[in-house]
Design a protein around this motif. Structure first.
Motif, short mmCIF file in Angstrom:
data_model
loop_
_atom_site.label_atom_id
_atom_site.label_comp_id
_atom_site.label_asym_id
_atom_site.label_seq_id
_atom_site.Cartn_x
_atom_site.Cartn_y
_atom_site.Cartn_z
N LYS A 113 0.85 -1.19 0.00
CA LYS A 113 0.00 0.00 0.00
C LYS A 113 0.89 1.24 0.00
O LYS A 113 2.06 1.17 0.35
N PRO A 114 0.34 2.36 -0.44
CA PRO A 114 1.14 3.59 -0.51
C PRO A 114 1.67 4.01 0.85
O PRO A 114 1.03 3.78 1.88
N ILE A 115 2.84 4.61 0.82
CA ILE A 115 3.45 5.12 2.06
C ILE A 115 4.17 6.43 1.75
O ILE A 115 4.78 6.57 0.69
N ARG A 116 4.07 7.33 2.68
CA ARG A 116 4.83 8.59 2.61
C ARG A 116 5.59 8.72 3.92
O ARG A 116 4.98 8.72 4.99
N ILE A 117 6.89 8.83 3.80
CA ILE A 117 7.75 8.97 4.97
C ILE A 117 8.34 10.38 4.93
O ILE A 117 8.92 10.78 3.92
N ALA A 118 8.18 11.12 6.02
CA ALA A 118 8.73 12.47 6.12
C ALA A 118 9.94 12.41 7.04
O ALA A 118 9.85 11.89 8.16
N MET A 119 11.07 12.94 6.57
CA MET A 119 12.31 12.96 7.35
C MET A 119 12.82 14.38 7.44
O MET A 119 12.99 15.05 6.42
N SER A 120 13.08 14.82 8.65
CA SER A 120 13.61 16.17 8.86
C SER A 120 14.86 16.11 9.72
O SER A 120 15.09 15.14 10.43
N GLY A 121 15.61 17.19 9.68
CA GLY A 121 16.80 17.36 10.49
C GLY A 121 17.57 18.56 9.97
O GLY A 121 17.30 19.05 8.88
N ARG A 122 18.49 19.01 10.77
CA ARG A 122 19.29 20.17 10.37
C ARG A 122 20.40 19.76 9.40
O ARG A 122 20.67 18.58 9.22
N SER A 123 21.03 20.73 8.82
CA SER A 123 22.11 20.50 7.88
C SER A 123 23.17 19.59 8.48
O SER A 123 23.58 19.79 9.62
N GLY A 124 23.57 18.58 7.70
CA GLY A 124 24.64 17.69 8.14
C GLY A 124 24.17 16.49 8.96
O GLY A 124 24.99 15.70 9.40
N CYS A 125 22.86 16.31 9.12
CA CYS A 125 22.36 15.22 9.97
C CYS A 125 22.33 13.88 9.25
O CYS A 125 22.16 12.84 9.87
N GLY A 126 22.46 13.89 7.92
CA GLY A 126 22.41 12.65 7.15
C GLY A 126 21.04 12.38 6.57
O GLY A 126 20.78 11.30 6.04
N ASN A 127 20.17 13.34 6.66
CA ASN A 127 18.79 13.23 6.19
C ASN A 127 18.69 12.82 4.73
O ASN A 127 17.95 11.90 4.38
N THR A 128 19.43 13.48 3.87
CA THR A 128 19.37 13.20 2.43
C THR A 128 19.88 11.80 2.13
O THR A 128 19.24 11.03 1.41
N THR A 129 21.02 11.44 2.69
CA THR A 129 21.61 10.14 2.40
C THR A 129 20.75 9.01 2.93
O THR A 129 20.45 8.05 2.21
N CYS B 30 6.59 7.95 -1.28
CA CYS B 30 7.91 8.58 -1.32
C CYS B 30 8.51 8.69 0.07
O CYS B 30 7.85 8.49 1.09
N VAL B 31 9.77 9.05 0.07
CA VAL B 31 10.46 9.54 1.25
C VAL B 31 10.75 11.00 0.95
O VAL B 31 11.43 11.32 -0.03
N LEU B 32 10.21 11.89 1.76
CA LEU B 32 10.47 13.32 1.63
C LEU B 32 11.51 13.71 2.67
O LEU B 32 11.26 13.59 3.86
N SER B 33 12.68 14.12 2.20
CA SER B 33 13.75 14.57 3.09
C SER B 33 13.88 16.08 2.97
O SER B 33 14.23 16.58 1.90
N SER B 34 13.57 16.78 4.03
CA SER B 34 13.75 18.23 4.04
C SER B 34 13.75 18.73 5.47
O SER B 34 13.32 18.02 6.39
N ARG B 35 14.21 19.94 5.66
CA ARG B 35 14.24 20.53 7.00
C ARG B 35 12.86 20.49 7.66
O ARG B 35 12.73 20.26 8.83
N LEU B 36 11.82 20.75 6.87
CA LEU B 36 10.47 20.92 7.42
C LEU B 36 9.52 19.78 7.09
O LEU B 36 8.32 19.90 7.35
#
Length: 185
Positions: A11-27, A86-92
């Motif tokens: 089933k569809p899933i949306r994961i939201a990931m946040s953190g400050r610069s350098g936290c490894g969020n994007t990777t 999706c996985v959304l990686s952003s500060r907010l």
């Protein structure tokens, strides 16, 4: 579920990931998306700067004077994230994607974040510490002014991960293991 097992979402899933610069969020976000076979949405100031034909620092300075810069960036991210699993990686992300099925905040001490930033971008560690502190303060002020979001309060997150002692694969393992089993075949 380990990284070696077959992950088949049913089933569809949306994961939201946040953190400050350098936290490894994007990777970590990219790894989670790859393992789940879904899109990684990570449209950042760097992407927007490139699209607008300006430098990253120019765009950051413009954003201090014009709230529409942040709003445009956030609008673009949300359009991409809402349209698909999706996985959304952003500060907010954890604040801006209310339909997220799982909200993750990566927290990491300043010294480790700046070490990672210096490794990624080059430059003197002490200079990077000062730049990162200034960037954090400006981002915090802007996000609060525009959206009323306090980046120091992440109580809306389902999981808070101290990513300072973990590599991106380990962070991805934690996130995937937190997905309820009914999402998988």
């Amino acid at each position: 579920m380990s990284k070696g097992s077959e992950l088949k979402l049913i089933k569809p899933i949306r994961i939201a990931m946040s953190g400050r610069s350098g936290c490894g969020n994007t990777t970590a976000g990219r790894i989670v998306a790859e393992r789940l076979g879904i899109v990684h949405v990570n449209y950042t100031f760097r992407n927007l700067a490139k699209d607008k034909g300006v430098s990253f620092n120019e765009l950051r300075n413009m954003a201090q004077e014009n709230d529409e810069i942040d709003k445009e960036l956030d609008r673009r991210q949300l359009e991409l994230a809402i349209a698909q699993s999706c996985v959304l990686s952003s500060r907010l992300a954890i604040w801006m994607l209310p339909v997220a099925d799982l909200k993750i905040f990566l927290n990491i001490p300043l010294d480790e974040r700046t070490r990672r930033i210096a490794q990624r971008e080059g430059g003197d560690l002490q200079t990077k510490i000062a730049e990162t502190q200034q960037r954090d303060a400006l981002d915090q002020q802007r996000y609060y002014r525009i959206y009323g979001i306090d980046m120091n309060r992440f109580d809306g997150a389902d999981i808070i991960i101290n990513s300072g002692r973990l590599n991106a694969e380990q962070v991805a393992d934690i996130i995937i293991s937190a997905i309820p089993r009914d999402y998988f075949a």
